[in-house]
Design a protein around this motif. Structure first.
Motif: not given
Length: 331
Positions: A43, A75, A89, A119, A121, A124-127
């Protein structure tokens, strides 16, 4: 490295001719730039700075050709000699990414290890790209104001450029932390959306008056994403001892003000830079974006495009036609 492809698909800005052009190319993975870590990009996002970096007259790109994209999440494909782990991630933004180093609009990116944020906890990658560079800048702005003493109950707080990436995330974070927020915008049709993010009031940008250096004290603090006359008007109407966190210049780089707000009211201008922010503070703020600074992610993600649709999205953001956050699905 043997598992990596030999070439990657990328959106390239080329300013070698009379005019800049955007085109899709297959780049050798060895040409992605220097760095210890190779990331499979999932993303990215669309930022005003990306639009400028894609244009010859934008005066942002420092290499040519350039893969734009000032932020990315994905990733780890090859951790190199870093402490990262393959498959982990991560996200990257700022530093030279998408400006002087190939950025997020490619299937893979190679970056220095000390640019990488694991990333947190809860994201997500999108978030993470719903937040992105703009949201990180917004979070830095809120943190700076709170470190200066701004606290819920000291109302109201002003956010200019509220439909943009930084402004909309700042509004959401501030409202979530209990502040009474007034949003400023030139887009009357966005008023309901701004209220859904938590704005208690919405002002048209014409209501801000920069003609007088001192005006009625009104704002307990402000996040300014515009600069120019808008920032001057904010400075003129801050309460005694209050501060504005400034990060934008879409309204101009010259601020037509005087020393009066500073020496007669003790106001403070807090400059916000997310580009060279030290990695330790960067990681701390990202951890908070997954927890107590978490904005309304679903409401902020107003658009999502494929990599092939990015040129059109860049045109829209440069023309002022975007609001909230536009995500780019790369992989």
């Amino acid at each position: 490295m043997s598992d990596l492809p030999t070439s990657v698909r990328a959106l390239v800005a080329d300013a070698s001719g009379a005019e800049s052009r955007l085109e899709f190319r297959s780049l050798p993975i060895a040409d992605l730039g220097t760095g210890d870590v190779v990331i499979a990009v999932a993303w990215s996002s669309v930022n005003f700075k990306d639009g400028l970096a894609s244009r010859k007259d934008g005066k942002v790109a420092r290499i040519d050709p350039l893969v734009p994209g000032i932020d990315l999440a994905g990733t780890v494909a090859d951790p190199g000699s870093s402490d990262l782990v393959a498959g982990q991630s991560v996200l990257v933004h700022g530093y030279d990414l998408g400006v002087a180093h190939h950025g997020g609009y490619a299937e893979y990116a190679r970056v220095p290890a000390d640019w990488v944020v694991p990333l947190p906890d809860g994201l997500s990658e999108r978030q993470a790209m719903t937040v992105g560079t703009a949201g990180f800048t917004a979070a830095l702005s809120v943190v700076a104001l709170e470190e200066h003493g701004l606290a819920p109950g000291t109302r109201p707080v002003l956010v200019t450029g509220a439909t943009g990436g930084v402004g909309s995330v700042a509004l959401s974070i501030l409202a979530g932390r209990g502040f009474e927020v007034t949003a400023v915008t030139g887009k009357a049709e966005a008023a309901d959306w701004l209220r859904s993010l938590g704005a208690a009031d919405v002002l048209d940008r014409s209501a801000l008056d920069a003609s007088r250096p001192l005006q009625r004290e009104k704002w307990a603090g402000a996040v300014d994403c515009v600069g120019g006359e808008t920032l001057a008007a904010v400075l003129a109407s801050l309460r005694y001892g209050a501060a504005v966190a400034a990060s934008g210049n879409t309204g101009g780089v010259a601020v037509p003000t005087t020393v009066f707000p500073f020496i007669l009211r003790g106001v403070n201008l807090l400059g916000i830079d997310s580009v060279q922010c030290p990695i330790e503070r960067r990681r701390e703020v990202w951890a908070r974006l997954a927890s107590d600074l978490r904005p309304s992610l679903d409401a902020l993600a107003t658009d999502e495009v494929e990599l092939t649709q990015v040129p059109g999205a860049l045109e829209r953001i440069l023309a002022g036609g975007a609001r909230g956050r536009t995500l780019v699905r790369v992989s």
